[in-house]
Design an enzyme around this catalytic site. Structure first.
Site, PDB file in Angstrom:
ATOM      1  N   ILE A   1      -7.204  -5.755   1.185  1.00  0.00           N
ATOM      2  CA  ILE A   1      -6.602  -5.309  -0.081  1.00  0.00           C
ATOM      3  C   ILE A   1      -5.794  -6.460  -0.671  1.00  0.00           C
ATOM      4  O   ILE A   1      -4.838  -6.949  -0.055  1.00  0.00           O
ATOM      5  CB  ILE A   1      -5.694  -4.088   0.130  1.00  0.00           C
ATOM      6  CG1 ILE A   1      -6.450  -2.982   0.881  1.00  0.00           C
ATOM      7  CG2 ILE A   1      -5.160  -3.592  -1.201  1.00  0.00           C
ATOM      8  CD1 ILE A   1      -7.688  -2.464   0.186  1.00  0.00           C
TER       9      ILE A   1
ATOM     10  N   LYS B   1      -2.896  -0.279  16.425  1.00  0.00           N
ATOM     11  CA  LYS B   1      -3.662   0.573  15.511  1.00  0.00           C
ATOM     12  C   LYS B   1      -4.554   1.553  16.266  1.00  0.00           C
ATOM     13  O   LYS B   1      -4.730   2.702  15.828  1.00  0.00           O
ATOM     14  CB  LYS B   1      -4.507  -0.295  14.572  1.00  0.00           C
ATOM     15  CG  LYS B   1      -3.709  -1.196  13.640  1.00  0.00           C
ATOM     16  CD  LYS B   1      -2.746  -0.429  12.755  1.00  0.00           C
ATOM     17  CE  LYS B   1      -2.111  -1.332  11.698  1.00  0.00           C
ATOM     18  NZ  LYS B   1      -1.081  -0.634  10.900  1.00  0.00           N
TER      19      LYS B   1
ATOM     20  N   ILE C   1       0.820  -1.201   0.000  1.00  0.00           N
ATOM     21  CA  ILE C   1       0.000   0.000   0.000  1.00  0.00           C
ATOM     22  C   ILE C   1       0.857   1.256   0.000  1.00  0.00           C
ATOM     23  O   ILE C   1       0.570   2.223  -0.723  1.00  0.00           O
ATOM     24  CB  ILE C   1      -0.948  -0.010   1.215  1.00  0.00           C
ATOM     25  CG1 ILE C   1      -2.062  -1.055   1.003  1.00  0.00           C
ATOM     26  CG2 ILE C   1      -1.553   1.374   1.456  1.00  0.00           C
ATOM     27  CD1 ILE C   1      -2.918  -1.297   2.227  1.00  0.00           C
TER      28      ILE C   1
ATOM     29  N   ASP D   1      15.079   1.489  10.004  1.00  0.00           N
ATOM     30  CA  ASP D   1      14.086   0.769  10.793  1.00  0.00           C
ATOM     31  C   ASP D   1      13.342   1.814  11.612  1.00  0.00           C
ATOM     32  O   ASP D   1      13.957   2.559  12.381  1.00  0.00           O
ATOM     33  CB  ASP D   1      14.789  -0.238  11.702  1.00  0.00           C
ATOM     34  CG  ASP D   1      13.827  -1.157  12.443  1.00  0.00           C
ATOM     35  OD1 ASP D   1      12.719  -0.707  12.794  1.00  0.00           O
ATOM     36  OD2 ASP D   1      14.191  -2.322  12.689  1.00  0.00           O
TER      37      ASP D   1
ATOM     38  N   SER E   1      -3.748   3.108   9.318  1.00  0.00           N
ATOM     39  CA  SER E   1      -4.308   2.390  10.465  1.00  0.00           C
ATOM     40  C   SER E   1      -4.861   1.044  10.010  1.00  0.00           C
ATOM     41  O   SER E   1      -4.406   0.475   9.020  1.00  0.00           O
ATOM     42  CB  SER E   1      -5.387   3.265  11.124  1.00  0.00           C
ATOM     43  OG  SER E   1      -5.907   2.645  12.272  1.00  0.00           O
TER      44      SER E   1
END
Length: 277
Positions: A194, A165, A25, A70, A147
């Site tokens: 997704i 989240k 994403i 990181d 999120s």
């Protein structure tokens, strides 16, 4: 394509910075921003992924900066953000997208495993937002947090992710409240199921596609561009009065709850235990 709906020059001269930007994403968001004229900085833990992501975003017309970092390491993130600003100019849109996940019953999650997800998702989001603050104040830019539905719908075997989240969404709201006086907007985007993402692979992969479709009122899996297009809209002046919002891009999946997923994944975990015996 995002340029079918928004001017391909909507973000010309703008700079975006994306954590976890080498795949999935977040990479799709980078490409959508590039198609609207932005130059893009991406950071992640794997140089190979970043190199592949660079090529995809460059093909959309952007100048691309990459940094191996990181997000759990605040100094590494700060260095990446500073170097991005020096290379491309002040950051106007920051995407806090790095994430980790695995499926496990709460009693089987080790403190280390729980902490790792919280550190990547929540602490990593804070590190990125905090590091970008000075540049965003200069540009009166905006923050986008990636999120998850686990933030407000309990999912079995996701206690660690839900906690992380939920923290991200609360962090977003606090920053929207506090940093609004600097002209900085902050919002969260909540992807649903997704297809083709690492997150979905960890949540059952192709074997669970039918389950997710059954849980989603629109009856289909989402596509990367479904999420990326909304993220790109939030980066443009069209969204200049949107702040503190949590926007679900999930086909309505959050409306149906998680019971179908909980049962199916529970049965799969029970079956795997039986095979192990």
């Amino acid at each position: 394509m995002i340029t079918d709906f928004i001017s391909p020059h909507a973000l010309r001269g703008q700079v975006a910075f994306i954590t976890g930007g080498g795949s999935g994403i977040n990479l799709a968001i980078g490409r959508a921003l590039a198609l609207l004229g932005a130059n893009v900085g991406i950071c992640g833990r794997t140089a190979e992924r970043l190199d592949a992501g660079r090529k995809l975003i460059e093909a959309a017309g952007a100048t691309v900066f990459t940094a191996v970092a990181d997000v759990r390491d605040e100094i590494a993130v700060q260095d990446a953000v500073s170097a991005c600003g020096e290379a491309l100019g002040p950051i106007g849109f920051a995407v806090c997208g790095a994430a980790g996940n695995f499926v496990a019953p709460a009693e089987a999650i080790s403190p280390k495993g729980f902490r790792t997800v919280v550190e990547i998702d929540l602490l990593g989001a804070f590190h990125a937002a905090h590091a970008c603050f000075e540049q965003l104040r200069q540009t009166r830019g905006s923050l986008l947090f990636v999120s998850g539905g686990q933030s407000y719908v309990p999912f079995a075997y996701q206690a660690h992710v839900g906690a992380a989240k939920a923290g991200i969404d609360n962090l977003m709201a606090n920053l929207a409240l506090e940093w609004g006086r600097y002209g900085i907007r902050a919002n969260s985007i909540v992807p649903g199921p997704i297809e083709g993402t690492e997150g979905m692979n960890r949540m059952g992969g192709a074997d669970a596609a039918a389950i997710w479709k059954a849980m989603t009122p629109l009856g289909r899996m989402g596509k990367l561009e479904d999420v990326a297009n909304v993220a790109a809209f939030l980066a443009t002046p069209l969204a200049s009065y949107i702040s503190g919002a949590r926007i679900a891009v999930d086909g309505g999946q959050n409306l149906t709850g998680s019971h179908v997923f909980n049962r199916a994944i529970g049965e799969a975990l029970d079956a795997s235990k039986g095979e192990a015996r």
